[in-house]
Design a protein around this motif. Structure first.
Motif, PDB file in Angstrom:
ATOM      1  N   LEU A   1       0.825  -1.206   0.000  1.00  0.00           N
ATOM      2  CA  LEU A   1       0.000   0.000   0.000  1.00  0.00           C
ATOM      3  C   LEU A   1       0.862   1.260   0.000  1.00  0.00           C
TER       4      LEU A   1
ATOM      5  N   LYS B   1      -0.138  -2.307  -8.648  1.00  0.00           N
ATOM      6  CA  LYS B   1      -0.579  -2.745  -7.318  1.00  0.00           C
ATOM      7  C   LYS B   1      -0.652  -4.264  -7.212  1.00  0.00           C
TER       8      LYS B   1
ATOM      9  N   LEU C   1      -9.193  -4.110  -3.087  1.00  0.00           N
ATOM     10  CA  LEU C   1      -9.922  -3.130  -2.276  1.00  0.00           C
ATOM     11  C   LEU C   1     -10.150  -1.839  -3.052  1.00  0.00           C
ATOM     12  N   THR C   2      -9.144  -1.428  -3.819  1.00  0.00           N
ATOM     13  CA  THR C   2      -9.254  -0.164  -4.541  1.00  0.00           C
ATOM     14  C   THR C   2     -10.410  -0.185  -5.531  1.00  0.00           C
TER      15      THR C   2
ATOM     16  N   VAL D   1     -14.227  -1.804  -3.531  1.00  0.00           N
ATOM     17  CA  VAL D   1     -14.881  -1.121  -2.420  1.00  0.00           C
ATOM     18  C   VAL D   1     -15.025   0.334  -2.839  1.00  0.00           C
TER      19      VAL D   1
ATOM     20  N   SER E   1      -7.026   5.361  -5.057  1.00  0.00           N
ATOM     21  CA  SER E   1      -6.715   4.591  -3.856  1.00  0.00           C
ATOM     22  C   SER E   1      -8.008   4.311  -3.100  1.00  0.00           C
ATOM     23  N   ALA E   2      -8.097   3.132  -2.492  1.00  0.00           N
ATOM     24  CA  ALA E   2      -9.267   2.819  -1.662  1.00  0.00           C
ATOM     25  C   ALA E   2      -9.388   3.866  -0.545  1.00  0.00           C
ATOM     26  N   TRP E   3     -10.605   4.146  -0.135  1.00  0.00           N
ATOM     27  CA  TRP E   3     -10.824   5.256   0.781  1.00  0.00           C
ATOM     28  C   TRP E   3     -10.031   5.123   2.076  1.00  0.00           C
TER      29      TRP E   3
ATOM     30  N   ASP F   1      -7.360   3.561   2.440  1.00  0.00           N
ATOM     31  CA  ASP F   1      -5.919   3.494   2.174  1.00  0.00           C
ATOM     32  C   ASP F   1      -5.322   4.834   1.775  1.00  0.00           C
TER      33      ASP F   1
END
Lengths: 299, 445
Positions: free
Chosen positions: A237, A246, A253-254, A257, B84-86, B88
């Motif tokens: 990350l 990545k 997750l990116t 979600v 980027s995931a929230w 993260d």
């Protein structure tokens, strides 16, 4: 006590009424099969849940009143299709595989040298060095990632796969070294002494005698290292920012979600298919893995 | 040559505006002032890397990328946007700030620019330009954009996601209410009645970054309690807070069981499953139901509506807003290009498309955009329009800094409310404990 009694021991007493022997079915059921079944259920249930969620449509996921959550009523491949065709999942798998294999190979190489030196060269302070390596393993990545990030940036590795390939050994090498120290200890030293008498050098002994005998230990360390690299999250990350570079745990997750909208079906599909390479690794090498943990080479 | 100066950029922007307006006519109602843009000589050969939170709906990403490409085409500056995931985004911003490497521009979360203010390029020139051109910034946008106690802008807020109530119209009517209550007494009555008819409400008392913090802060603020004052004195242990906690306990008893363990997705799941009649959320929940590919879920949309959270004794709204707050790091080689990019993305022809395409999820920080067609497209989302106008910031009434961010991240307010709601502590004990925990962060205890 009479002589006759001494000469002819009594035959084994027949099973007393109401007492169950160790070999009896009910006792085995209680002492072996039932605990085993509990373990199997506890360990496999997450995989079962991942699998059924992967193939459930959304209305089944959310509606526990009309649909039993433990079964799939109307299976669908929509989540799998979304994962493979609407995201960069194959690219993430490939990147993660490359990084995990490279970091594992590097770590095993370094660990073999370290473990052999500590276990066999018996230099002064070898035990302390071993302990220090182990202590390094105890420092959590959540503390290390900022200073490591500074080093990664200074080395010009930021946002490159090498940032992970070179930092994963910081936790893989200590673990593998300790595992291999234990395994090298189980290999009889006399074998090496014979080789020394025959004129072999230390490196020749390591390459031609010790390592072939330590294959189960190497495989075991390799499996652990590969699994840890495959699942690693925080370094991946912090050190990688480009979407296309990545690794699997971060990328899933990116893309799956979105705010507080968790796309559970596709997420579980990602988790399920992401765990398959690790499961294959384990299944191919399970015999070596077990023998390494139990110590296969005995003096 | 890719060296564009202000006049070139402005001319291109005007051209793009004309094209957009001619194409759709959508932005015609948004008033703009004739203001000269700041002179930004974009560095020769400039390129930018941008990091932002991942989309919440597909148009968020596609329109943002299209706007970025349009900037690249207009200026010759190549821009790469990473998502980027929230959860993260914050650690990635921290790494960028602490190592001086990574993206030039980060569209981070509300507090982030204030945590790294000494590492950021000042953005006062473009902020003032945008403010003058688009009718001024809302108070919350100024709070998020300016360094505390100064008039220096360190961030450009892109928008805020509000947390009104989303509710089932039919069940609220069945409970005897024609409209969603606007005061605390009626709200409690509604929740109790909903429980009686078998369709309870469900608001989050758990460690949910968005929903838990939003609800528990609303609860305490509505009664006049607050964590910190202007001088950073911890003020949470007050009689107003005690009253809020008693009210919160009464509410909790009327909710569906288990809201003390809810995380951010939990209330979404419960509403979609038809388990609850009302909860608090951004517009994303309505959007995902309305656009669901599952006809059974989509059929729920006509029965949904939104309402601002009820107003307490303080007499004004006490919701909060999660904002996207953009910043330019000093380590960038191209500060002018970065500033030009941010200004370009906030201009009418780009911003309105994004605002409309994202269904107003990130409500505008600039007043002129309240005339956007998005707010006329569906009357059910009107509750989100004033998100940045009259919401409060988490550190209310104090400055946004490391301590305030840590207090929110440690769920001090949420834990206080949840411990009383579940009976683990009395209101007095919970307020005293929250005070002790907050003082540790503010180093005043």
């Amino acid at each position: 006590m009479t002589d006759a009694a001494l000469a002819t021991p009594e035959p084994a007493a027949p099973e007393r009424l109401g007492v169950i022997s160790w070999e009896s079915g009910p006792r085995k059921l209680v002492t072996v099969y039932l605990p085993l079944a509990c373990f199997v259920i506890v360990l496999l249930f997450p995989f079962y849940w991942m699998a059924i969620t992967t193939f459930k449509p959304n209305n089944e996921l959310y509606n526990y009143k009309d649909f039993n959550p433990l079964f799939v009523h109307s299976p669908t491949l929509a989540n799998v299709k979304k994962l493979f065709f609407d995201t960069d999942y194959p690219q993430w798998l490939w990147t993660t595989m490359l990084i995990a294999i490279a970091a594992t190979a590097l770590s095993i190489f370094a660990s073999v040298l370290a473990a052999y030196a500590i276990q066999r060269l018996r230099f002064r302070g070898a035990n302390w060095v071993g302990l220090a390596i182990y202590l390094a393993y105890l420092v959590p990545p959540s503390i290390l990632f900022i200073p490591l990030a500074a080093m990664v940036v200074k080395l010009g590795l930021f946002d490159s796969p090498f940032a992970l390939i070179l930092t994963y050994p910081t936790f893989l090498v200590p673990f593998c070294t300790w595992l291999l120290i234990g395994y090298f200890k189980s290999i009889p030293y006399e074998l090496e002494e014979c080789a020394l008498i025959d004129g072999a050098s230390r490196l020749q002994i390591l390459r031609k005698i010790t390592l072939p005998l330590a294959v189960p230990g190497l495989i075991s360390a390799g499996i652990f290292a590969f699994t840890l690299s495959w699942n690693e999250f925080i370094y991946a990350l912090a050190f990688i920012q480009s979407s296309e570079k990545k690794t699997l745990p971060v990328a899933v997750l990116t893309q799956l979600v979105q705010g507080d909208d968790y796309q559970w079906g596709a997420l579980m599909a990602g988790a399920l298919f992401g765990s398959i390479p690790v499961a294959l690794f384990y299944s191919f090498f399970v015999d070596y893995y077990v023998s390494s943990l139990t110590g296969a080479v005995k003096e | 040559m890719n060296h564009f100066n202000r006049r070139d950029t402005l001319a291109l922007g005007v051209g793009a505006l004309a094209a957009t307006t001619l194409g759709t006519g959508a932005s015609a109602a948004i008033p703009t002032a004739n203001v000269e843009a700041p002179k930004l000589d974009i560095e020769k050969g400039a390129s930018l890397r941008v990091l932002r939170p991942t989309k919440f709906v597909d148009p968020d990403e596609t329109i943002f990328n299209a706007n970025t490409q349009s900037f690249a085409k207009a200026t010759g500056v190549q821009v790469k946007v990473d998502y980027s995931a929230w959860e993260d985004l914050r650690p990635q911003t921290a790494v960028t700030a602490n190592t001086g490497a990574g993206p030039d521009v980060v569209l981070g979360w509300t507090d982030d620019p204030h945590l790294y203010s000494d590492k950021l390029v000042e953005l006062t020139d473009i902020a003032e330009y945008l403010g003058k051109k688009y009718g001024g910034w809302y108070p919350l946008a100024e709070r998020y954009g300016k360094k505390f106690g100064t008039n220096n802008w360190i961030a450009i807020p892109f928008g805020g996601s509000g947390g009104p109530s989303v509710y089932r119209i039919s069940w609220v009517k069945e409970a005897g209410f024609d409209k969603f209550p606007t005061n605390l007494d009626d709200f409690l009555k509604l929740c109790r009645k909903l429980k009686e008819i078998g369709h309870p409400a469900g608001y989050t008392f758990g460690h949910a970054t968005g929903d838990g913090n939003a609800f528990c802060h609303w609860l305490v603020w509505a009664h006049g309690g607050y964590m910190i004052d202007e001088n950073q004195k911890v003020m949470i242990n007050s009689k107003q807070t005690i009253e809020a906690l008693k009210y919160g306990k009464a509410l909790f008893e009327s909710f569906i069981p288990g809201t003390q363990s809810w995380l951010d997705p939990s209330n979404n799941k419960a509403l979609i499953a038809g388990e609850i009649a009302a909860t608090q959320n951004g517009v994303s929940l309505y959007y995902s139901i309305k656009n669901s590919s599952d006809p059974k879920i989509a059929a729920m949309a006509p029965d949904l509506d939104h309402a601002r959270m009820p107003v307490g004794p303080v007499g004004h709204g006490t919701e909060t807003a999660l904002a996207i707050n953009s910043m330019v790091f000093k380590h960038t080689k191209y500060p002018n290009a970065a500033k030009a990019y941010l200004a370009y993305m906030m201009e009418l022809e780009q911003y309105d498309k994004w605002l409309t395409g994202t269904y107003g999820y990130w409500a505008q920080p600039l007043k002129a955009y309240e005339q956007s067609d998005v707010w006329k497209s569906d009357p059910k989302i009107a509750a989100y329009k004033d998100t940045m106008k009259d919401s409060l910031w988490y550190a209310f009434k104090g400055p946004i800094n490391e301590a305030s961010a840590a207090v929110v991240a440690d769920y001090v307010m949420v834990d206080m409310a949840a411990s009383v709601a579940t009976g683990a502590a009395t209101p007095e004990e919970a307020a005293a404990e929250a005070e002790r925990r907050a003082k540790r962060y503010y180093k005043t205890g």
